[in-house]
Motif scaffolding. Structure first.
Motif, short mmCIF file in Angstrom:
data_model
loop_
_atom_site.label_atom_id
_atom_site.label_comp_id
_atom_site.label_asym_id
_atom_site.label_seq_id
_atom_site.Cartn_x
_atom_site.Cartn_y
_atom_site.Cartn_z
N ASN A 86 0.84 -1.20 0.00
CA ASN A 86 0.00 0.00 0.00
C ASN A 86 0.87 1.25 0.00
O ASN A 86 2.10 1.18 0.06
CB ASN A 86 -0.98 -0.03 1.18
N ALA A 121 -5.45 12.70 5.17
CA ALA A 121 -6.73 12.02 5.34
C ALA A 121 -7.84 12.83 4.67
O ALA A 121 -7.69 14.02 4.39
CB ALA A 121 -7.03 11.83 6.82
N ARG A 122 -8.94 12.15 4.44
CA ARG A 122 -10.14 12.80 3.94
C ARG A 122 -11.34 11.94 4.33
O ARG A 122 -11.21 10.75 4.62
CB ARG A 122 -10.10 12.98 2.43
N LYS A 123 -12.49 12.59 4.35
CA LYS A 123 -13.73 11.87 4.58
C LYS A 123 -14.52 11.96 3.29
O LYS A 123 -14.79 13.04 2.78
CB LYS A 123 -14.51 12.48 5.74
N ASP A 124 -14.87 10.80 2.76
CA ASP A 124 -15.56 10.74 1.48
C ASP A 124 -16.73 9.77 1.59
O ASP A 124 -16.51 8.58 1.85
CB ASP A 124 -14.58 10.28 0.39
N ARG A 170 -16.90 7.67 4.59
CA ARG A 170 -15.73 6.80 4.77
C ARG A 170 -14.53 7.66 5.08
O ARG A 170 -14.31 8.70 4.47
CB ARG A 170 -15.43 6.01 3.49
N GLU A 179 -10.62 7.99 4.75
CA GLU A 179 -9.56 7.44 3.93
C GLU A 179 -8.26 8.16 4.25
O GLU A 179 -8.26 9.34 4.59
CB GLU A 179 -9.88 7.63 2.44
N ALA A 180 -7.16 7.42 4.13
CA ALA A 180 -5.84 7.99 4.38
C ALA A 180 -4.94 7.68 3.19
O ALA A 180 -5.17 6.72 2.44
CB ALA A 180 -5.25 7.43 5.67
N HIS A 181 -3.91 8.49 3.04
CA HIS A 181 -2.96 8.31 1.93
C HIS A 181 -1.59 8.80 2.40
O HIS A 181 -1.50 9.75 3.18
CB HIS A 181 -3.42 9.11 0.72
N GLU A 194 -3.29 12.27 -6.75
CA GLU A 194 -4.22 11.78 -5.73
C GLU A 194 -4.02 12.47 -4.39
O GLU A 194 -4.97 12.73 -3.66
CB GLU A 194 -4.06 10.27 -5.57
N PHE A 221 -6.18 14.90 -0.25
CA PHE A 221 -5.98 14.56 1.16
C PHE A 221 -5.35 15.73 1.89
O PHE A 221 -4.46 16.39 1.36
CB PHE A 221 -5.08 13.32 1.29
#
Length: 155
Positions: free
Chosen positions: A85, A110-113, A116, A118-120, A136, A140
């Motif tokens: 990952n 991070a983000r909330k989508d 959900r 999500e982290a990157h 991408e 974030f």
């Protein structure tokens, strides 16, 4: 068979980077699962305790070195026998750069989508994202407390 041909077309430095990145990815995959992020990051810092800065690599040569290392790590991640990952890939890239004295930032965002979370993770050098060919990371918000910087010593 084509993968092996491509591997042997690389120069010896690049082959060494791919082998080092592959080893780092395997060990990081295990390390994150056994020790967790904070402990594994501390272990990587311990494994590269000081910067081995080469004063001959400045400016564009330093940028090219960072790109070569990023390409080798990406090739290793694409061709390794398991799926990795962005966190594993970014930690290994950051560590490879650190070993060579290249100032880099490990960023985690991070983000909330759609309900959900999500982290990157990604690595930046001199304001440029080194891993992940897409933009991408722009979606974030980085955790400022999670930026891990490596300063290049001045001569």
């Amino acid at each position: 068979m084509e993968r092996w041909r491509n591997f042997w077309r690389l120069n010896s430095y690049e082959r060494g980077l791919v082998i080092e990145a592959s080893t780092g990815l395997v060990i990081t995959w295990v390390g994150l699962r056994l020790a967790g992020f904070r402990r594994w990051k501390a272990t990587l810092e311990w494994l590269a305790p000081r910067l081995n800065f080469d004063a001959s690599h400045t400016g564009s040569a330093l940028h090219e070195s960072a790109r070569v290392i990023a390409r080798a790590e990406a090739a290793a991640a694409r061709n390794i026998f398991f799926s990795t990952n962005c966190l594993e890939q970014s930690l290994v890239l950051w560590w490879l750069l650190r070993l060579r004295g290249i100032a880099a930032d490990l960023r985690i965002g991070a983000r909330k989508d759609a309900d959900r979370f999500e982290a990157h993770a990604w690595v930046e050098f001199d304001g440029n994202v080194l891993n992940g060919g897409t933009k991408e990371h722009l979606h974030f918000v980085p955790f400022e407390g999670q930026i891990i910087s490596v300063e290049t010593p001045t001569q």
